[in-house]
Design a protein around this motif. Structure first.
Motif, PDB file in Angstrom:
ATOM      1  N   MET A  64       0.846  -1.191   0.000  1.00 33.90           N
ATOM      2  CA  MET A  64       0.000   0.000   0.000  1.00 33.90           C
ATOM      3  C   MET A  64       0.883   1.243   0.000  1.00 33.90           C
ATOM      4  O   MET A  64       2.011   1.212   0.498  1.00 33.90           O
ATOM      5  N   ILE A  65       0.357   2.324  -0.541  1.00 37.22           N
ATOM      6  CA  ILE A  65       1.148   3.548  -0.654  1.00 37.22           C
ATOM      7  C   ILE A  65       0.630   4.591   0.318  1.00 37.22           C
ATOM      8  O   ILE A  65      -0.515   4.562   0.766  1.00 37.22           O
ATOM      9  N   THR A  66       1.508   5.529   0.643  1.00 39.37           N
ATOM     10  CA  THR A  66       1.143   6.649   1.492  1.00 39.37           C
ATOM     11  C   THR A  66       0.706   7.822   0.625  1.00 39.37           C
ATOM     12  O   THR A  66       0.558   7.699  -0.602  1.00 39.37           O
ATOM     13  N   TRP A  67       0.565   8.977   1.236  1.00 35.26           N
ATOM     14  CA  TRP A  67       0.162  10.153   0.480  1.00 35.26           C
ATOM     15  C   TRP A  67       1.318  10.745  -0.334  1.00 35.26           C
ATOM     16  O   TRP A  67       1.101  11.548  -1.264  1.00 35.26           O
ATOM     17  N   ARG A  68       2.550  10.361  -0.035  1.00 36.88           N
ATOM     18  CA  ARG A  68       3.711  10.978  -0.676  1.00 36.88           C
ATOM     19  C   ARG A  68       3.786  10.704  -2.178  1.00 36.88           C
ATOM     20  O   ARG A  68       4.079  11.635  -2.957  1.00 36.88           O
ATOM     21  N   PRO A  69       3.578   9.441  -2.654  1.00 40.26           N
ATOM     22  CA  PRO A  69       3.636   9.242  -4.119  1.00 40.26           C
ATOM     23  C   PRO A  69       2.633  10.095  -4.882  1.00 40.26           C
ATOM     24  O   PRO A  69       2.962  10.638  -5.951  1.00 40.26           O
ATOM     25  N   ALA A  70       1.433  10.189  -4.350  1.00 35.09           N
ATOM     26  CA  ALA A  70       0.436  11.024  -5.029  1.00 35.09           C
ATOM     27  C   ALA A  70       0.884  12.477  -5.071  1.00 35.09           C
ATOM     28  O   ALA A  70       0.718  13.183  -6.096  1.00 35.09           O
ATOM     29  N   ALA A  71       1.474  12.945  -3.981  1.00 36.14           N
ATOM     30  CA  ALA A  71       1.946  14.329  -3.962  1.00 36.14           C
ATOM     31  C   ALA A  71       3.076  14.532  -4.951  1.00 36.14           C
ATOM     32  O   ALA A  71       3.156  15.571  -5.646  1.00 36.14           O
ATOM     33  N   ILE A  72       3.980  13.524  -5.074  1.00 33.48           N
ATOM     34  CA  ILE A  72       5.086  13.648  -6.021  1.00 33.48           C
ATOM     35  C   ILE A  72       4.566  13.677  -7.453  1.00 33.48           C
ATOM     36  O   ILE A  72       5.009  14.483  -8.294  1.00 33.48           O
ATOM     37  N   VAL A  73       3.617  12.805  -7.772  1.00 37.77           N
ATOM     38  CA  VAL A  73       3.060  12.764  -9.129  1.00 37.77           C
ATOM     39  C   VAL A  73       2.354  14.072  -9.462  1.00 37.77           C
ATOM     40  O   VAL A  73       2.542  14.646 -10.557  1.00 37.77           O
ATOM     41  N   VAL A  74       1.541  14.568  -8.547  1.00 37.31           N
ATOM     42  CA  VAL A  74       0.820  15.813  -8.798  1.00 37.31           C
ATOM     43  C   VAL A  74       1.800  16.970  -8.954  1.00 37.31           C
ATOM     44  O   VAL A  74       1.700  17.799  -9.884  1.00 37.31           O
ATOM     45  N   GLY A  75       2.789  17.022  -8.046  1.00 41.46           N
ATOM     46  CA  GLY A  75       3.770  18.100  -8.148  1.00 41.46           C
ATOM     47  C   GLY A  75       4.581  18.027  -9.433  1.00 41.46           C
ATOM     48  O   GLY A  75       4.837  19.047 -10.090  1.00 41.46           O
ATOM     49  N   GLY A  76       4.996  16.802  -9.823  1.00 39.50           N
ATOM     50  CA  GLY A  76       5.758  16.650 -11.059  1.00 39.50           C
ATOM     51  C   GLY A  76       4.944  17.012 -12.279  1.00 39.50           C
ATOM     52  O   GLY A  76       5.455  17.628 -13.230  1.00 39.50           O
ATOM     53  N   THR A  77       3.658  16.632 -12.281  1.00 40.44           N
ATOM     54  CA  THR A  77       2.790  16.968 -13.422  1.00 40.44           C
ATOM     55  C   THR A  77       2.629  18.474 -13.549  1.00 40.44           C
ATOM     56  O   THR A  77       2.643  19.030 -14.667  1.00 40.44           O
ATOM     57  N   VAL A  78       2.485  19.159 -12.413  1.00 37.83           N
ATOM     58  CA  VAL A  78       2.368  20.624 -12.459  1.00 37.83           C
ATOM     59  C   VAL A  78       3.633  21.261 -13.012  1.00 37.83           C
ATOM     60  O   VAL A  78       3.590  22.183 -13.853  1.00 37.83           O
ATOM     61  N   LEU A  79       4.787  20.749 -12.589  1.00 43.80           N
ATOM     62  CA  LEU A  79       6.055  21.309 -13.066  1.00 43.80           C
ATOM     63  C   LEU A  79       6.223  21.070 -14.572  1.00 43.80           C
ATOM     64  O   LEU A  79       6.690  21.948 -15.317  1.00 43.80           O
ATOM     65  N   LEU A  80       5.847  19.841 -15.019  1.00 44.90           N
ATOM     66  CA  LEU A  80       5.929  19.571 -16.445  1.00 44.90           C
ATOM     67  C   LEU A  80       5.000  20.478 -17.249  1.00 44.90           C
ATOM     68  O   LEU A  80       5.348  20.954 -18.342  1.00 44.90           O
ATOM     69  N   SER A  81       3.827  20.743 -16.719  1.00 41.29           N
ATOM     70  CA  SER A  81       2.884  21.636 -17.407  1.00 41.29           C
ATOM     71  C   SER A  81       3.441  23.040 -17.480  1.00 41.29           C
ATOM     72  O   SER A  81       3.355  23.716 -18.531  1.00 41.29           O
ATOM     73  N   LEU A  82       4.036  23.505 -16.388  1.00 45.10           N
ATOM     74  CA  LEU A  82       4.625  24.852 -16.405  1.00 45.10           C
ATOM     75  C   LEU A  82       5.790  24.919 -17.379  1.00 45.10           C
ATOM     76  O   LEU A  82       5.980  25.924 -18.090  1.00 45.10           O
ATOM     77  N   ALA A  83       6.567  23.824 -17.405  1.00 40.23           N
ATOM     78  CA  ALA A  83       7.696  23.800 -18.345  1.00 40.23           C
ATOM     79  C   ALA A  83       7.197  23.816 -19.787  1.00 40.23           C
ATOM     80  O   ALA A  83       7.784  24.456 -20.678  1.00 40.23           O
ATOM     81  N   GLY A  84       6.109  23.104 -20.093  1.00 42.18           N
ATOM     82  CA  GLY A  84       5.548  23.096 -21.441  1.00 42.18           C
ATOM     83  C   GLY A  84       5.032  24.457 -21.842  1.00 42.18           C
ATOM     84  O   GLY A  84       5.190  24.898 -22.993  1.00 42.18           O
ATOM     85  N   VAL A  85       4.420  25.194 -20.917  1.00 43.22           N
ATOM     86  CA  VAL A  85       3.930  26.541 -21.216  1.00 43.22           C
ATOM     87  C   VAL A  85       5.095  27.470 -21.518  1.00 43.22           C
ATOM     88  O   VAL A  85       5.066  28.304 -22.447  1.00 43.22           O
ATOM     89  N   ALA A  86       6.181  27.323 -20.722  1.00 42.99           N
ATOM     90  CA  ALA A  86       7.339  28.199 -20.922  1.00 42.99           C
ATOM     91  C   ALA A  86       8.057  27.895 -22.239  1.00 42.99           C
ATOM     92  O   ALA A  86       8.541  28.789 -22.942  1.00 42.99           O
ATOM     93  N   ALA A  87       8.105  26.592 -22.615  1.00 49.10           N
ATOM     94  CA  ALA A  87       8.814  26.217 -23.836  1.00 49.10           C
ATOM     95  C   ALA A  87       7.973  26.404 -25.083  1.00 49.10           C
ATOM     96  O   ALA A  87       8.495  26.375 -26.204  1.00 49.10           O
ATOM     97  N   GLY A  88       6.692  26.584 -24.941  1.00 51.58           N
ATOM     98  CA  GLY A  88       5.818  26.773 -26.080  1.00 51.58           C
ATOM     99  C   GLY A  88       5.684  25.490 -26.886  1.00 51.58           C
ATOM    100  O   GLY A  88       5.533  24.400 -26.334  1.00 51.58           O
ATOM    101  N   ASP A  89       5.798  25.626 -28.231  1.00 50.71           N
ATOM    102  CA  ASP A  89       5.632  24.467 -29.100  1.00 50.71           C
ATOM    103  C   ASP A  89       6.878  23.600 -29.175  1.00 50.71           C
ATOM    104  O   ASP A  89       6.867  22.530 -29.779  1.00 50.71           O
TER     105      ASP A  89
END
Length: 448
Positions: free
Chosen positions: A1-26
């Protein structure tokens, strides 16, 4: 079973990737974002699996208990749970020690770290709110991995098998023990342990002592005075080794609440005070708890262990939602007590229960034994029976109902007295004291 930490890491990483995609454009593109998210998810999943495998196996943990196995209701005690780590890895996790709610366990969860081959003791404080047997339910172990991304936890069946059995027996509160010094002092006066000794029906000669001012001149022993060349008086004491049988009605009427406790608990409290005083008077005390069968029986007990035997027998008793078989009560008393005894029946003054059950068997029981019916009543009835000047319809109906209940109690008491039975009817706060006072009055007058 997993704790809350993996979910937090995935959510945080997804947000960072989204911000990076916005900054890099196409330049990054949608495909790159999905690829990065997939790599992140696989990495976190692999970390969770590795972390779970690195956690100490809960099955390698052994448990044992020590501490209190009995308490008086209202007191607190501690029970220790020893957790030993038999694995080759540190156990870093949480231990949940669950008890039934009425055991009043605190704390129920504790975080621990146990090195391999070592053990720790976890202390749980118990403050039970009900008498009887309060068992430990289940110990659940949760072992975290080094990164605390995942954990291993015992399943229900495994936890039940690992949990060391423990049962806390909670004795009745015995709140009336506060009356015990007063009753014992009265008993000493009655027994002649102080100067004022009385002579009356049912007493026996004790000893001779010197006359003191205030003694009854009728108790002077003239022959003894002539032999000693001094005035001596005879002293008397009540006869000892009488038999007292406390009968607890555990039928449906014992479940009614009087104040903040069931009627059965009030009866137990009164029986304990009565038995304690009777044992000090060198009388033999027996106990029966009956409804449709005998629930508890204490007979032929030495007075040094009487209180312990009584509270041990009373602790697990619970009201049964059945009509009490008073024929069985009479039969058991007559079978067990061949000689004359004082039978104190703790029950309720209800016409339905006593009129159909007890009254038909009373003549047979009262012909051989002295019978006392002890009933506790709720003082709230007397308060409800009084009408104020501004009483509304609801208060009038409540008062009429209370007055009818009180009248029925009086009719039942009168019917019992016509059969030679004495009745003690008192409110809960002084019920135990009144029952013991009645016993002392009977002993003083030699009517046991």
């Amino acid at each position: 079973m997993i704790t809350w930490r993996p979910a937090a890491i995935v959510v945080g990483g997804t947000v960072l990737l989204s911000l990076a995609g916005v900054a890099a454009g196409d330049q990054l593109g949608r495909a790159g974002l999905w690829l990065g998210a997939a790599v992140l998810l696989v990495t976190v999943a692999a970390g969770c699996v590795a972390d779970a495998l690195a956690a100490a196996p809960p099955k390698a943990i052994t448990l044992s208990r020590s501490g209190k196995s009995s308490l008086w209701l209202g007191d607190s005690g501690t029970v220790e749970l020893t957790v030993r780590n038999g694995s080759d890895r540190p156990f870093d996790g949480r231990v949940r020690d669950a008890w039934v709610p009425s055991a009043g366990a605190h704390p129920t969860e504790q975080d621990v770290r146990i090195e391999p081959g070592r053990a720790v003791r976890l202390t749980t404080t118990l403050t039970p709110t009900r008498r009887g047997d309060r068992p430990a339910v289940r110990v659940t172990l949760r072992s975290y991995g080094p990164l605390r991304l995942a954990y291993r936890q015992t399943r229900r069946n495994t936890a039940d098998a690992m949990t060391p059995p423990w049962r806390l027996r909670v004795y009745p509160a015995f709140a009336s023990r506060r009356f015990l010094p007063e009753k014992v002092a009265r008993l000493r006066v009655l027994d002649g342990s102080v100067v004022t000794r009385g002579r009356g029906q049912g007493t026996e000669f004790d000893t001779l002592r010197e006359y003191v001012i205030g003694d009854d001149v009728r108790s002077i022993d003239w022959r003894g005075s002539a032999r000693r060349s001094d005035v001596v008086v005879r002293t008397w004491r009540p006869e000892r080794d009488r038999r007292l049988v406390c009968v607890l009605d555990t039928g449906r009427t014992s479940a009614a609440r009087i104040g903040d406790e069931p009627r059965l608990d009030a009866a137990m409290d009164a029986a304990l005070l009565l038995a304690s005083v009777a044992a000090r008077a060198d009388d033999r005390v027996d106990l029966l708890a009956v409804d449709t069968t005998v629930r508890a029986s204490v007979t032929n007990v030495d007075k040094s262990t009487l209180l312990w035997r009584l509270v041990t027998a009373m602790a697990p008793l619970q009201p049964a939602l059945v009509e009490t078989d008073f024929g069985l009560v009479a039969g058991e008393v007559l079978r067990r007590e061949r000689k004359r005894a004082l039978v104190v029946l703790f029950t309720a003054l209800e016409p339905g229960a006593l009129g159909d059950g007890l009254l038909p068997v009373l003549p047979q029981l009262a012909a051989k034994h002295k019978v006392v019916v002890a009933a506790v009543h709720d003082p709230e009835l007397s308060r409800m029976a009084q009408l104020g000047p501004d009483a509304g319809p609801a208060e009038v109906y409540a008062a009429a109902s209370a007055q009818r209940t009180l009248a029925e109690r009086e009719r039942v008491s009168a019917a019992l007295r016509r059969h030679g039975v004495e009745v003690v009817d008192a409110p809960a706060d002084v019920f135990a004291s009144k029952v013991t006072d009645h016993y002392l009055a009977l002993k003083t007058s030699g009517r046991l």
